[in-house]
Design a protein around this motif. Structure first.
Motif, PDB file in Angstrom:
ATOM      1  N   GLN A 101      22.628   2.536  -4.782  1.00  0.00           N
ATOM      2  CA  GLN A 101      22.465   2.490  -6.196  1.00  0.00           C
ATOM      3  C   GLN A 101      23.774   2.188  -6.954  1.00  0.00           C
ATOM      4  O   GLN A 101      23.768   1.544  -7.933  1.00  0.00           O
ATOM      5  CB  GLN A 101      21.904   3.809  -6.475  1.00  0.00           C
ATOM      6  CG  GLN A 101      21.525   3.972  -8.136  1.00  0.00           C
ATOM      7  CD  GLN A 101      20.466   3.097  -8.290  1.00  0.00           C
ATOM      8  OE1 GLN A 101      19.480   2.445  -7.343  1.00  0.00           O
ATOM      9  NE2 GLN A 101      20.371   2.519  -9.533  1.00  0.00           N
ATOM     10  N   THR A 102      24.981   2.414  -6.115  1.00  0.00           N
ATOM     11  CA  THR A 102      26.083   2.232  -6.607  1.00  0.00           C
ATOM     12  C   THR A 102      26.492   0.609  -6.922  1.00  0.00           C
ATOM     13  O   THR A 102      27.635   0.254  -7.162  1.00  0.00           O
ATOM     14  CB  THR A 102      27.158   3.013  -5.965  1.00  0.00           C
ATOM     15  OG1 THR A 102      27.361   2.402  -4.835  1.00  0.00           O
ATOM     16  CG2 THR A 102      27.122   4.524  -5.968  1.00  0.00           C
ATOM     17  N   ALA A 103      25.889  -0.115  -5.986  1.00  0.00           N
ATOM     18  CA  ALA A 103      26.152  -1.428  -6.078  1.00  0.00           C
ATOM     19  C   ALA A 103      25.158  -2.417  -6.683  1.00  0.00           C
ATOM     20  O   ALA A 103      25.204  -3.637  -6.598  1.00  0.00           O
ATOM     21  CB  ALA A 103      26.340  -2.002  -4.589  1.00  0.00           C
ATOM     22  N   ILE A 104      24.112  -1.901  -7.583  1.00  0.00           N
ATOM     23  CA  ILE A 104      23.477  -2.716  -8.598  1.00  0.00           C
ATOM     24  C   ILE A 104      24.264  -3.807  -9.154  1.00  0.00           C
ATOM     25  O   ILE A 104      23.705  -4.734  -9.508  1.00  0.00           O
ATOM     26  CB  ILE A 104      22.613  -1.531  -9.314  1.00  0.00           C
ATOM     27  CG1 ILE A 104      21.831  -0.872  -8.305  1.00  0.00           C
ATOM     28  CG2 ILE A 104      21.717  -2.708 -10.256  1.00  0.00           C
ATOM     29  CD1 ILE A 104      20.657  -1.458  -7.328  1.00  0.00           C
ATOM     30  N   SER A 105      25.217  -3.604  -9.581  1.00  0.00           N
ATOM     31  CA  SER A 105      26.168  -4.313 -10.620  1.00  0.00           C
ATOM     32  C   SER A 105      26.596  -5.613  -9.804  1.00  0.00           C
ATOM     33  O   SER A 105      26.905  -6.684 -10.524  1.00  0.00           O
ATOM     34  CB  SER A 105      27.518  -3.564 -11.116  1.00  0.00           C
ATOM     35  OG  SER A 105      28.234  -3.110 -10.073  1.00  0.00           O
ATOM     36  N   THR A 106      26.516  -5.454  -8.260  1.00  0.00           N
ATOM     37  CA  THR A 106      26.898  -6.740  -7.710  1.00  0.00           C
ATOM     38  C   THR A 106      25.569  -7.847  -7.594  1.00  0.00           C
ATOM     39  O   THR A 106      25.783  -8.890  -7.203  1.00  0.00           O
ATOM     40  CB  THR A 106      27.316  -6.427  -6.200  1.00  0.00           C
ATOM     41  OG1 THR A 106      25.928  -5.991  -5.341  1.00  0.00           O
ATOM     42  CG2 THR A 106      28.351  -5.237  -6.071  1.00  0.00           C
ATOM     43  N   PHE A 107      24.273  -6.994  -8.093  1.00  0.00           N
ATOM     44  CA  PHE A 107      23.109  -7.816  -7.615  1.00  0.00           C
ATOM     45  C   PHE A 107      22.963  -8.912  -9.021  1.00  0.00           C
ATOM     46  O   PHE A 107      23.305  -8.611  -9.954  1.00  0.00           O
ATOM     47  CB  PHE A 107      22.194  -7.127  -7.681  1.00  0.00           C
ATOM     48  CG  PHE A 107      20.803  -7.581  -6.660  1.00  0.00           C
ATOM     49  CD1 PHE A 107      20.957  -7.607  -5.450  1.00  0.00           C
ATOM     50  CD2 PHE A 107      19.826  -8.132  -7.620  1.00  0.00           C
ATOM     51  CE1 PHE A 107      19.843  -8.150  -4.955  1.00  0.00           C
ATOM     52  CE2 PHE A 107      18.529  -8.621  -7.059  1.00  0.00           C
ATOM     53  CZ  PHE A 107      18.586  -8.717  -5.581  1.00  0.00           C
ATOM     54  N   PHE A 108      22.149  -9.911  -8.694  1.00  0.00           N
ATOM     55  CA  PHE A 108      21.916 -10.897 -10.009  1.00  0.00           C
ATOM     56  C   PHE A 108      21.288 -10.118 -10.972  1.00  0.00           C
ATOM     57  O   PHE A 108      20.347  -9.251 -10.898  1.00  0.00           O
ATOM     58  CB  PHE A 108      20.908 -11.693  -9.426  1.00  0.00           C
ATOM     59  CG  PHE A 108      20.901 -12.951 -10.145  1.00  0.00           C
ATOM     60  CD1 PHE A 108      22.034 -13.934 -10.530  1.00  0.00           C
ATOM     61  CD2 PHE A 108      19.728 -13.268 -10.869  1.00  0.00           C
ATOM     62  CE1 PHE A 108      21.830 -15.263 -11.149  1.00  0.00           C
ATOM     63  CE2 PHE A 108      19.444 -14.436 -11.890  1.00  0.00           C
ATOM     64  CZ  PHE A 108      20.696 -15.328 -11.966  1.00  0.00           C
ATOM     65  N   PRO A 109      21.765 -10.253 -12.135  1.00  0.00           N
ATOM     66  CA  PRO A 109      21.281  -9.303 -13.370  1.00  0.00           C
ATOM     67  C   PRO A 109      19.954  -9.647 -13.792  1.00  0.00           C
ATOM     68  O   PRO A 109      19.461 -10.820 -13.461  1.00  0.00           O
ATOM     69  CB  PRO A 109      22.347  -9.795 -14.423  1.00  0.00           C
ATOM     70  CG  PRO A 109      23.550 -10.283 -13.949  1.00  0.00           C
ATOM     71  CD  PRO A 109      22.920 -11.044 -12.560  1.00  0.00           C
ATOM     72  N   VAL A 110      19.285  -8.490 -13.946  1.00  0.00           N
ATOM     73  CA  VAL A 110      17.650  -8.826 -14.426  1.00  0.00           C
ATOM     74  C   VAL A 110      17.755  -9.702 -15.591  1.00  0.00           C
ATOM     75  O   VAL A 110      16.498 -10.163 -15.574  1.00  0.00           O
ATOM     76  CB  VAL A 110      17.178  -7.191 -14.498  1.00  0.00           C
ATOM     77  CG1 VAL A 110      17.869  -6.433 -15.849  1.00  0.00           C
ATOM     78  CG2 VAL A 110      15.782  -7.439 -14.772  1.00  0.00           C
TER      79      VAL A 110
ATOM     80  N   PRO B  87       9.201 -11.186 -14.360  1.00  0.00           N
ATOM     81  CA  PRO B  87      10.410 -11.242 -13.632  1.00  0.00           C
ATOM     82  C   PRO B  87      10.993 -10.036 -13.549  1.00  0.00           C
ATOM     83  O   PRO B  87      11.551  -9.798 -12.504  1.00  0.00           O
ATOM     84  CB  PRO B  87      11.030 -12.209 -14.410  1.00  0.00           C
ATOM     85  CG  PRO B  87      10.172 -13.065 -15.175  1.00  0.00           C
ATOM     86  CD  PRO B  87       9.166 -12.036 -15.651  1.00  0.00           C
ATOM     87  N   ALA B  88      11.054  -9.038 -14.568  1.00  0.00           N
ATOM     88  CA  ALA B  88      11.743  -7.692 -14.446  1.00  0.00           C
ATOM     89  C   ALA B  88      11.120  -7.031 -13.227  1.00  0.00           C
ATOM     90  O   ALA B  88      11.682  -6.314 -12.656  1.00  0.00           O
ATOM     91  CB  ALA B  88      11.567  -7.058 -15.725  1.00  0.00           C
TER      92      ALA B  88
END
Length: 213
Positions: free
Chosen positions: A97-106, A118-119
């Motif tokens: 959960q701490t790395a969600i910011s590294t994932f392609f933004p929703v 898509p969401a």
């Protein structure tokens, strides 16, 4: 005769005393009038009001809400390096959960992919897989994962510009496959595959840490 003189003398003395008293009264009145006519000016006072400017606020804009660009990402970009450090820390500590910011933004995904929702796809499929992949990577580092040292990420120079319609997408992006996150733990090198990243506004973001599914 003497009596008359004495009487007149007393009258003169009385008249003189009355005259003196009258002069004294007039002098006193004159003095009082002079004091009464004086005016006292109050000192001018200027009230200064300090005006405090309202505090400034900084607003962070979600990049996913902005339009895509054709800028090609680079692996040595400081922002990308910072995101990879966040992801490496999440792998070491098994905290996806701490790395969600590294994932392609929703919000960017909603602009990019051809999907009825898509969401929901982003959350139920992609992020669910990402959490599993972070946990799997943590296990690959072994029991001493928390002490692993991140050595950086290797991104091959094989990025491809994906046009609309080529990958169920309505918007274009750069895509790179088969990157590697490099760690050392207990004196051994461990490579964690980073299977797929795509770009948004000139930055690489993770879409598949593990197997593409």
């Amino acid at each position: 005769m003497n009596t008359n003189r004495l009487t007149r003398s007393r009258r003169h003395i009385g008249t003189a005393i009355i005259g003196l008293l009258t002069l004294g009264t007039l002098a006193a009145c004159g003095s009082g009038g002079s004091q009464g006519s004086g005016t006292t000016s109050a000192p001018d006072s200027t009230e200064t009001t300090a005006t405090t400017a309202p505090p400034t606020t900084s607003t962070t804009v979600d990049p996913g809400t902005l339009p895509q660009t054709d800028q090609k990402p680079t692996a040595d970009d400081p922002a990308f390096t910072a995101r990879m450090n966040v992801l490496a820390d999440a792998i070491r500590n098994n905290s996806p959960q701490t790395a969600i910011s590294t994932f392609f933004p929703v919000e960017a995904y909603k602009q990019t992919k051809k999907n009825t929702n898509p969401a929901a796809d982003w959350n139920n499929r992609l992020i669910a897989s990402f959490r599993e992949d972070v946990s799997a990577a943590n296990k690959k580092l072994g029991p001493d994962a928390a002490s692993a040292v991140f050595q950086g990420v290797t991104v091959p120079n094989t990025a491809t510009w994906v046009k609309p319609g080529e990958e169920y997408n309505v918007g274009p992006y750069w895509r790179v496959l088969n990157s590697t996150m490099n760690f050392t733990v207990d004196g051994r090198a461990v490579a964690i595959p980073l299977n797929s990243m795509i770009s948004w506004r000139g930055q690489w973001y993770v879409v598949h840490l593990g197997t593409i599914r």
